[in-house]
Design an enzyme around this catalytic site. Sequence first.
Site, PDB file in Angstrom:
ATOM      1  N   CYS A 116       0.875  -1.176   0.000  1.00  0.00           N
ATOM      2  CA  CYS A 116       0.000   0.000   0.000  1.00  0.00           C
ATOM      3  C   CYS A 116       0.912   1.226   0.000  1.00  0.00           C
ATOM      4  CB  CYS A 116      -0.903   0.002   1.224  1.00  0.00           C
ATOM      5  SG  CYS A 116      -1.849   1.548   1.396  1.00  0.00           S
TER       6      CYS A 116
ATOM      7  N   ASP B 217      -0.141  -5.946   0.391  1.00  0.00           N
ATOM      8  CA  ASP B 217      -1.384  -6.309  -0.280  1.00  0.00           C
ATOM      9  C   ASP B 217      -1.111  -7.587  -1.067  1.00  0.00           C
ATOM     10  OD1 ASP B 217      -3.082  -4.143   0.482  1.00  0.00           O
ATOM     11  OD2 ASP B 217      -1.998  -2.855  -0.920  1.00  0.00           O
TER      12      ASP B 217
END
EC number: 1.7.1.13
Length: 166
Positions: free
Chosen positions: A56, A63
Amino acid sequence: MANTDNRTKEGLTLLGNQGTRYSQDYDPTLLETFENKHQDHDYMVTFRCPEFTTLCPITGQPDFATLYINYIPNVRMVESKSLKLYLFSFRNHGDFHEDVCNIIMNDLVKLMEPKYIEVRGMFYPRGGISIYPFANWANPDFGYGDIAASRMFSQLSDLDKGDGAR
């Protein structure tokens, strides 16, 4: 010896290389191609990367996604080990999910100039929300524009059916 000669002829430096270098940040220079030996007809190549990770850009948290790449090759094709190392280079790279899919698609278009390509990211939930960006491109020289438009919206019905991967 013939396999080594073919790799050299194609300019493949990573395939079979025991000294593999893993990039610590986004690196499109890792991508390599080889000649499509079946240019006389169209066919689809699919890559599925179930362990794709990126960061992120705001929080730095990881992620995770399953990434799907489908393309109809033209003259050049992406070599799978170089693609694996390229995708691995996103591991410490911070970008939004939508950007990641578009960056990957754009890099592969620039690399191969395929007839058609699509990249779908099935990002796992964080904060209770899953994000599934989809980017595609059709080379105007090959008449896949209508398919690109229909695929853009048909993938939504795939998700409604619970079939995120096509």
